[in-house]
Design an enzyme around this catalytic site. Sequence first.
Site, short mmCIF file in Angstrom:
data_model
loop_
_atom_site.label_atom_id
_atom_site.label_comp_id
_atom_site.label_asym_id
_atom_site.label_seq_id
_atom_site.Cartn_x
_atom_site.Cartn_y
_atom_site.Cartn_z
N ARG A 127 1.15 -0.89 -0.25
CA ARG A 127 0.23 -0.04 0.15
C ARG A 127 0.64 1.00 0.30
O ARG A 127 1.63 1.54 0.84
CB ARG A 127 -1.01 -0.05 1.02
CG ARG A 127 -1.26 0.82 1.10
CD ARG A 127 -2.63 1.49 2.38
NE ARG A 127 -2.28 0.56 3.57
CZ ARG A 127 -3.57 0.53 4.17
NH1 ARG A 127 -4.58 0.56 4.19
NH2 ARG A 127 -2.67 0.09 5.69
N ARG A 171 -1.05 -5.90 14.38
CA ARG A 171 -2.40 -5.19 13.95
C ARG A 171 -3.26 -6.44 13.04
O ARG A 171 -5.06 -6.60 14.23
CB ARG A 171 -2.69 -4.34 13.06
CG ARG A 171 -1.87 -3.61 13.37
CD ARG A 171 -1.36 -2.75 11.24
NE ARG A 171 -2.54 -2.07 10.89
CZ ARG A 171 -2.67 -2.01 10.13
NH1 ARG A 171 -1.27 -2.02 9.82
NH2 ARG A 171 -3.43 -1.50 8.85
P1 AP5 Z 1 -7.59 -0.47 2.34
O1 AP5 Z 1 -8.67 -0.40 1.42
O2 AP5 Z 1 -6.25 0.36 2.58
O3 AP5 Z 1 -7.98 -1.36 3.00
P2 AP5 Z 1 -8.62 -0.75 4.67
O4 AP5 Z 1 -9.29 -2.35 4.81
O5 AP5 Z 1 -9.03 0.08 5.02
O6 AP5 Z 1 -7.55 -1.15 5.79
P3 AP5 Z 1 -6.13 -0.50 6.74
O7 AP5 Z 1 -4.66 -1.13 7.06
O8 AP5 Z 1 -6.45 1.41 6.81
O9 AP5 Z 1 -7.53 -0.52 8.23
P4 AP5 Z 1 -7.27 -0.63 9.57
O10 AP5 Z 1 -8.12 -0.94 10.27
O11 AP5 Z 1 -5.60 -1.59 9.89
O12 AP5 Z 1 -6.53 0.95 9.53
P5 AP5 Z 1 -7.08 1.83 10.61
O13 AP5 Z 1 -6.44 3.45 9.25
O14 AP5 Z 1 -8.59 1.99 10.36
O15 AP5 Z 1 -6.75 -1.49 1.52
C1 AP5 Z 1 -5.18 -2.24 1.33
C2 AP5 Z 1 -4.60 -1.66 0.20
O16 AP5 Z 1 -5.16 -3.04 -0.73
C3 AP5 Z 1 -4.16 -0.44 -0.39
O17 AP5 Z 1 -3.22 -0.62 -0.93
C4 AP5 Z 1 -5.39 -0.78 -1.34
O18 AP5 Z 1 -5.13 0.01 -2.84
C5 AP5 Z 1 -5.44 -2.27 -1.57
N1 AP5 Z 1 -6.83 -2.80 -1.95
C6 AP5 Z 1 -7.66 -2.47 -1.22
N2 AP5 Z 1 -8.77 -3.36 -2.78
C7 AP5 Z 1 -8.31 -4.14 -3.33
C8 AP5 Z 1 -8.57 -5.00 -4.37
N3 AP5 Z 1 -9.51 -5.64 -4.04
N4 AP5 Z 1 -7.51 -5.93 -4.81
C9 AP5 Z 1 -6.20 -5.41 -4.63
N5 AP5 Z 1 -5.58 -4.40 -3.72
C10 AP5 Z 1 -6.55 -4.00 -3.18
O19 AP5 Z 1 -6.44 1.81 11.62
C11 AP5 Z 1 -5.27 2.47 12.30
C12 AP5 Z 1 -4.60 2.39 13.83
O20 AP5 Z 1 -5.88 3.76 14.00
C13 AP5 Z 1 -5.38 0.91 14.00
O21 AP5 Z 1 -5.04 0.09 14.27
C14 AP5 Z 1 -5.30 1.84 15.08
O22 AP5 Z 1 -4.55 1.77 16.14
C15 AP5 Z 1 -6.04 2.99 15.49
N6 AP5 Z 1 -7.27 3.19 15.17
C16 AP5 Z 1 -8.79 4.08 14.26
N7 AP5 Z 1 -9.62 3.40 14.45
C17 AP5 Z 1 -10.08 2.78 16.06
C18 AP5 Z 1 -10.60 2.26 16.39
N8 AP5 Z 1 -11.92 2.51 16.79
N9 AP5 Z 1 -10.42 1.55 17.89
C19 AP5 Z 1 -9.48 2.40 18.20
N10 AP5 Z 1 -8.37 2.25 17.40
C20 AP5 Z 1 -8.71 2.95 16.32
#
Ligand code: AP5
Length: 215
Positions: A127, A171
């Site tokens: 990513r 994670r």
């Molecule tokens: P992407 O769409 O970015 O995937 P995602 O599911 O959004 O993945 P994240 O890593 O953003 O999720 P996350 O839940 O770990 O992170 P968040 O930011 O929420 O796709 C991933 C990659 O694959 C990209 O390169 C995309 O282009 C590619 N891709 C997508 N679809 C594809 C397909 N069909 N085919 C091929 N490639 C594809 O959280 C980060 C941190 O914030 C957490 O670890 C935590 O510390 C904190 N946090 C956030 N929310 C909370 C909460 N509610 N409570 C407590 N802590 C929180």
Amino acid sequence: MKRAVILLGPPGAGKGTQAKKLEAKYGLPQISTGDILREEARKGSELGKKAQAIMDRGELVSDQIMMDIIRERVALPDCARGFILDGFPRTVRQAEMLDRMLNGSVRLQAIHLLLDEETLVRRLSGRRQCARCARLYNVYASPSPSDGRCQACGGTLVQRSDDREDVVRTRLEVHRRQTEPVIQYYQSRSHLKHVDGDGDADEIFRRIAAVVEAV
Ligand code: AP5
């Protein structure tokens, strides 16, 4: 009635990618709690500094902080018709607090994106995100950005600090322990549909849109 789509699934399942497509098609704002925390970190706020350290370890920010962020965000005028939650709720306590806050005033549809672990790790390690407009790319996808610049705005493409392989493993473990129970929570309330998250992003979006439009 106001509606909310909740995208659930492990890190890398495609929640952000699909939330952006839902936003474009249905005109409901994407609320990504990860993006909100990263923006706070970029601004250098106290919350942002604390959150960055937690995110870099792959752990979760406290439920109360996350709930305060959501309460403030959904009160903004662009959420008048509803919203898309991407990355929230992530614990059963967050789901319970969300239910209490909405108090039955919003029709919820939770969508669980399913994907095998090997594909998740590959997607996360590949990513890249535009530092200016937040558009997502993947070095394994085609067309991939070869010059390190965003095709939409020319901004620099960067790798997230929590996409290092050791942090990704944490994670995924945190997701198994703390977020999978949220899937059971919505399943038991009949708000949940499972969607295969493997394949072309547009094809996955058609599966999600079919669920959203069936409600
Ligand atoms: P992407 O769409 O970015 O995937 P995602 O599911 O959004 O993945 P994240 O890593 O953003 O999720 P996350 O839940 O770990 O992170 P968040 O930011 O929420 O796709 C991933 C990659 O694959 C990209 O390169 C995309 O282009 C590619 N891709 C997508 N679809 C594809 C397909 N069909 N085919 C091929 N490639 C594809 O959280 C980060 C941190 O914030 C957490 O670890 C935590 O510390 C904190 N946090 C956030 N929310 C909370 C909460 N509610 N409570 C407590 N802590 C929180």
